[in-house]
Design an enzyme around this catalytic site. Structure first.
Site, PDB file in Angstrom:
ATOM      1  N   CYS A   1      -5.138   8.205   8.902  1.00  0.00           N
ATOM      2  CA  CYS A   1      -5.380   7.648  10.232  1.00  0.00           C
ATOM      3  C   CYS A   1      -5.191   8.690  11.323  1.00  0.00           C
ATOM      4  O   CYS A   1      -4.266   9.490  11.281  1.00  0.00           O
ATOM      5  CB  CYS A   1      -4.423   6.486  10.482  1.00  0.00           C
ATOM      6  SG  CYS A   1      -4.851   5.025   9.549  1.00  0.00           S
TER       7      CYS A   1
ATOM      8  N   ARG B   1      -9.110   0.403   3.776  1.00  0.00           N
ATOM      9  CA  ARG B   1      -8.093   1.312   3.225  1.00  0.00           C
ATOM     10  C   ARG B   1      -6.795   0.575   2.918  1.00  0.00           C
ATOM     11  O   ARG B   1      -6.034   1.006   2.050  1.00  0.00           O
ATOM     12  CB  ARG B   1      -7.794   2.436   4.229  1.00  0.00           C
ATOM     13  CG  ARG B   1      -8.888   3.476   4.344  1.00  0.00           C
ATOM     14  CD  ARG B   1      -8.385   4.694   5.089  1.00  0.00           C
ATOM     15  NE  ARG B   1      -7.010   4.948   4.717  1.00  0.00           N
ATOM     16  CZ  ARG B   1      -6.025   5.244   5.570  1.00  0.00           C
ATOM     17  NH1 ARG B   1      -6.282   5.332   6.843  1.00  0.00           N
ATOM     18  NH2 ARG B   1      -4.813   5.447   5.143  1.00  0.00           N
TER      19      ARG B   1
ATOM     20  N   LYS C   1       0.828  -1.214   0.000  1.00  0.00           N
ATOM     21  CA  LYS C   1       0.000   0.000   0.000  1.00  0.00           C
ATOM     22  C   LYS C   1       0.863   1.266   0.000  1.00  0.00           C
ATOM     23  O   LYS C   1       0.660   2.167  -0.807  1.00  0.00           O
ATOM     24  CB  LYS C   1      -0.906   0.015   1.232  1.00  0.00           C
ATOM     25  CG  LYS C   1      -1.545   1.369   1.496  1.00  0.00           C
ATOM     26  CD  LYS C   1      -2.435   1.368   2.714  1.00  0.00           C
ATOM     27  CE  LYS C   1      -1.811   1.899   3.981  1.00  0.00           C
ATOM     28  NZ  LYS C   1      -1.663   3.345   4.109  1.00  0.00           N
ATOM     29  N   ASN C   2       1.815   1.329   0.924  1.00  0.00           N
ATOM     30  CA  ASN C   2       2.546   2.583   1.091  1.00  0.00           C
ATOM     31  C   ASN C   2       3.537   2.860  -0.037  1.00  0.00           C
ATOM     32  O   ASN C   2       3.960   3.997  -0.219  1.00  0.00           O
ATOM     33  CB  ASN C   2       3.216   2.645   2.472  1.00  0.00           C
ATOM     34  CG  ASN C   2       2.180   2.835   3.574  1.00  0.00           C
ATOM     35  OD1 ASN C   2       1.024   3.195   3.302  1.00  0.00           O
ATOM     36  ND2 ASN C   2       2.564   2.566   4.806  1.00  0.00           N
TER      37      ASN C   2
ATOM     38  N   ASP D   1       3.845   0.574  12.000  1.00  0.00           N
ATOM     39  CA  ASP D   1       2.610   0.087  11.367  1.00  0.00           C
ATOM     40  C   ASP D   1       2.304  -1.360  11.745  1.00  0.00           C
ATOM     41  O   ASP D   1       1.255  -1.892  11.364  1.00  0.00           O
ATOM     42  CB  ASP D   1       2.704   0.205   9.835  1.00  0.00           C
ATOM     43  CG  ASP D   1       2.737   1.651   9.383  1.00  0.00           C
ATOM     44  OD1 ASP D   1       2.456   2.540  10.203  1.00  0.00           O
ATOM     45  OD2 ASP D   1       3.065   1.899   8.206  1.00  0.00           O
TER      46      ASP D   1
ATOM     47  N   ARG E   1       0.228  14.941  12.838  1.00  0.00           N
ATOM     48  CA  ARG E   1       1.072  14.502  11.722  1.00  0.00           C
ATOM     49  C   ARG E   1       1.381  15.724  10.849  1.00  0.00           C
ATOM     50  O   ARG E   1       0.824  15.896   9.770  1.00  0.00           O
ATOM     51  CB  ARG E   1       0.367  13.394  10.929  1.00  0.00           C
ATOM     52  CG  ARG E   1       0.156  12.137  11.776  1.00  0.00           C
ATOM     53  CD  ARG E   1      -0.672  11.092  11.068  1.00  0.00           C
ATOM     54  NE  ARG E   1       0.083  10.384  10.061  1.00  0.00           N
ATOM     55  CZ  ARG E   1      -0.460   9.456   9.266  1.00  0.00           C
ATOM     56  NH1 ARG E   1      -1.744   9.153   9.370  1.00  0.00           N
ATOM     57  NH2 ARG E   1       0.268   8.834   8.368  1.00  0.00           N
TER      58      ARG E   1
HETATM   59  C1  EPZ Z   1       4.257   6.830   6.296  1.00  0.00           C
HETATM   60  O1  EPZ Z   1       3.598   7.970   6.816  1.00  0.00           O
HETATM   61  C2  EPZ Z   1       3.195   5.760   6.184  1.00  0.00           C
HETATM   62  N1  EPZ Z   1       2.123   6.242   5.313  1.00  0.00           N
HETATM   63  C3  EPZ Z   1       2.655   5.425   7.562  1.00  0.00           C
HETATM   64  O2  EPZ Z   1       1.778   4.317   7.411  1.00  0.00           O
HETATM   65  C4  EPZ Z   1       3.812   5.038   8.481  1.00  0.00           C
HETATM   66  O3  EPZ Z   1       3.314   4.892   9.787  1.00  0.00           O
HETATM   67  C5  EPZ Z   1       4.904   6.104   8.476  1.00  0.00           C
HETATM   68  O4  EPZ Z   1       5.319   6.391   7.124  1.00  0.00           O
HETATM   69  C6  EPZ Z   1       6.132   5.713   9.285  1.00  0.00           C
HETATM   70  O5  EPZ Z   1       6.679   4.539   8.771  1.00  0.00           O
HETATM   71  C7  EPZ Z   1       2.260   6.213   3.994  1.00  0.00           C
HETATM   72  O6  EPZ Z   1       3.279   5.789   3.458  1.00  0.00           O
HETATM   73  C8  EPZ Z   1       1.127   6.690   3.165  1.00  0.00           C
HETATM   74  P1  EPZ Z   1       6.540  10.006   8.389  1.00  0.00           P
HETATM   75  P2  EPZ Z   1       4.299   9.383   6.779  1.00  0.00           P
HETATM   76  O7  EPZ Z   1       6.637  11.274   7.613  1.00  0.00           O
HETATM   77  O8  EPZ Z   1       5.209   9.430   5.607  1.00  0.00           O
HETATM   78  C9  EPZ Z   1       6.746  13.262  11.940  1.00  0.00           C
HETATM   79  C10 EPZ Z   1      -0.118   3.001   7.786  1.00  0.00           C
HETATM   80  O9  EPZ Z   1      -0.659   2.491   8.812  1.00  0.00           O
HETATM   81  N2  EPZ Z   1       6.757  14.294  10.888  1.00  0.00           N
HETATM   82  O10 EPZ Z   1       7.629   9.015   8.227  1.00  0.00           O
HETATM   83  O11 EPZ Z   1       3.266  10.423   6.884  1.00  0.00           O
HETATM   84  C11 EPZ Z   1       5.400  12.539  11.986  1.00  0.00           C
HETATM   85  O12 EPZ Z   1       4.447  13.272  12.720  1.00  0.00           O
HETATM   86  C12 EPZ Z   1       0.393   4.432   7.801  1.00  0.00           C
HETATM   87  O13 EPZ Z   1       0.010   2.387   6.719  1.00  0.00           O
HETATM   88  C13 EPZ Z   1       6.855  15.624  11.242  1.00  0.00           C
HETATM   89  O14 EPZ Z   1       6.913  15.996  12.419  1.00  0.00           O
HETATM   90  O15 EPZ Z   1       5.145   9.309   8.103  1.00  0.00           O
HETATM   91  C14 EPZ Z   1       5.787  11.221  12.613  1.00  0.00           C
HETATM   92  O16 EPZ Z   1       5.840  11.377  14.004  1.00  0.00           O
HETATM   93  C15 EPZ Z   1       0.061   5.191   9.031  1.00  0.00           C
HETATM   94  N3  EPZ Z   1       6.867  16.559  10.239  1.00  0.00           N
HETATM   95  C16 EPZ Z   1       7.198  10.983  12.069  1.00  0.00           C
HETATM   96  O17 EPZ Z   1       7.681  12.249  11.635  1.00  0.00           O
HETATM   97  C17 EPZ Z   1       6.804  16.218   8.921  1.00  0.00           C
HETATM   98  O18 EPZ Z   1       6.821  17.118   8.068  1.00  0.00           O
HETATM   99  C18 EPZ Z   1       7.281  10.001  10.916  1.00  0.00           C
HETATM  100  O19 EPZ Z   1       6.359  10.396   9.912  1.00  0.00           O
HETATM  101  C19 EPZ Z   1       6.716  14.870   8.582  1.00  0.00           C
HETATM  102  C20 EPZ Z   1       6.695  13.908   9.581  1.00  0.00           C
END
Ligand code: EPZ
Length: 425
Positions: free
Chosen positions: A121, A404, A26-27, A312, A126
């Site tokens: 989610c 989803r 998915k991701n 995840d 986020r």
């Molecule tokens: C991806 O989300 C995945 N989603 C998430 O999967 C997954 O949990 C996550 O990566 C971590 O592996 C998709 O790929 C669509 P991040 P993403 O940017 O890219 C903080 C699932 O269940 N952050 O790596 O949005 C953020 O708040 C989903 O399949 C900032 O502070 O995650 C988090 O604490 C849920 N500022 C951490 O970094 C930013 O600008 C990691 O987020 C960006 C992120």
């Protein structure tokens, strides 16, 4: 929380047994679909999972001007017509978080984009500050329209720059790659995310003609090119779907062989199951979990960026550990609110205490089925696993969350000897 009429009714207590083929990730799929907006040719994406998030991204591509022809289950060909529109439809974009990847791809392709703020989610704040920092660094002006809930980006000219991410972020790393592959000169991403999805997007961009180097390490270099054309790409297997089935096999004391997996992507998961006393073996593209006759031991799980244990798969581990012998501790370091499954698990008889970003689990002999409510995608997977391992009947509600991210879940679990049915009441 009110019950929706649709639910999955699970009669638990049966050991899982059989073989399962893992779907495309998915991701990765959602990021590849946004990257399609960069092509000026025709792109064939194969092995896409058939889930609502993929359909939504494909709908957005069509709405902004790409022609879609479906060439088989999960095989989508997108062909560029004229220049795509720079604005994605709000209603579609707001449905899912990954729509934010269109910010980067449309900025790269057109020099401008306007995308509604992401949904997805509800697992804590986020923010997208790191995405916006990257876009600004390569020359985009960012306008956040709080009232309309949109973010607009516009650049006279995109110019390579060095961007240092303040944390490991998959989304911002991918978004920066998408925007920078058409920028002039070299963009350097420091402290880049190393998840397999990042490598997958880099490979796809390169197949379209981009020059992205170093994906999978902490430093990614993107040498700007003037044009991205067509290609064919196959989506990698979903490590989170695979891990979910591994946890389900472990929780039901079953034996499961998973095919079409990349075992290396699941090293952290296999290691944790091993620590709990469950036998995991693997070959080149398969994995086998054997949890027969073993009561797992309690363990410590700490979520970390790849190659650490994935957030995840944290709620699914929680479901599995509820019935382990002794105590377990889960430390969630990525999200501030990802223990949503604990409420349902406790209702089923689990002993879980949440303290900040730690969950302390005291193993119980058995869980008892009851009505439980998914509050997000992986919480739904967790409650489903608990239901499969519980005595009696579990009714799982709020199925749109599970839809989803998991394709034909009920049918596939049934083929593995599980007793569950999806009903509308
Ligand atoms: C991806 O989300 C995945 N989603 C998430 O999967 C997954 O949990 C996550 O990566 C971590 O592996 C998709 O790929 C669509 P991040 P993403 O940017 O890219 C903080 C699932 O269940 N952050 O790596 O949005 C953020 O708040 C989903 O399949 C900032 O502070 O995650 C988090 O604490 C849920 N500022 C951490 O970094 C930013 O600008 C990691 O987020 C960006 C992120």
């Amino acid at each position: 929380m009110s019950a929706t009429s649709e639910r999955i009714i699970i009669k638990g207590g049966k050991p899982m047994d059989g073989r399962i083929r893992i779907n495309g990730a998915k991701n990765s799929a959602v990021a590849l679909l946004a990257a399609v907006a960069l092509t000026e040719g025709s792109v064939l994406l194969e092995n896409l999972p058939q889930i609502s998030d993929v359909e939504c991204m494909a709908d957005i591509l069509q709405a902004i001007g790409f022609h879609l022809s479906v060439e088989g289950p999960g095989n989508y060909r997108f062909t560029a017509q004229d220049d795509p529109k720079s604005t994605t439809p709000d209603e579609l974009a707001k449905r899912m978080r990954a729509s934010y990847y269109f910010m980067g791809s449309l900025l790269g392709r057109l020099g401008e984009s306007c995308v509604a703020l992401p949904g997805g989610c509800d697992i804590g704040a986020r923010p997208v500050d790191q995405h916006l920092k990257a876009f600004r660094a390569i020359g985009a002006e960012v306008v956040e329209d709080m009232e309309g809930g949109r973010i607009s980006l516009k650049a006279q000219e995109l110019k390579g720059a060095t961007i240092f991410f303040d944390m490991n972020t998959v989304g911002a790393t991918i978004n920066a790659m998408l925007a920078a592959c058409r920028a002039q000169g070299v963009t350097v991403l420091e402290n880049a995310a190393r998840e397999p999805e990042v490598i997958e997007v880099a490979n796809f961009l390169n197949a379209m003609g981009a020059r992205v180097r170093g994906a999978g390490t902490e430093t990614i270099r993107i040498y700007g090119v003037k044009h991205l054309g067509g290609c064919t790409s196959t989506c990698i297997p979903d490590r989170i779907e695979a891990g979910t089935f591994m946890m389900a096999a472990a929780a039901t004391k079953g034996v499961l062989t998973l095919v079409n997996v990349i075992p290396e992507h699941l090293d952290a998961v296999s290691a944790k199951l091993g620590e709990a006393g469950i036998r995991v073996t693997h070959g080149l593209d398969w994995l086998k979990v054997d949890a027969q006759e073993t009561r797992p031991r309690g363990i410590m799980v700490k979520t970390l960026p790849y190659p650490g244990y994935p957030t995840d798969l944290q709620p699914q581990a929680m479901a599995f550990l509820c019935k382990a012998a002794g105590n377990s501790r889960i430390q969630e370091t990525i999200y501030e609110r990802r223990f949503g499954a604990s409420e349902g698990l406790v209702a089923m008889g689990a002993k879980i205490r949440i303290d900040g970003n730690n969950a302390f689990i005291e193993g119980v002999e058995s869980l008892t089925g009851c009505d439980v409510y998914a509050t997000d995608l992986r919480c739904g997977a967790s409650l489903l696993i608990a239901g499969l391992s519980a005595d009696g009947e579990t009714h799982l509600h709020n199925l749109h969350h599970i839809d989803r991210g998991y394709d034909r879940l009920v049918e596939r679990l049934t083929e593995l000897g599980m007793d569950l049915i999806r009903v509308t009441m």
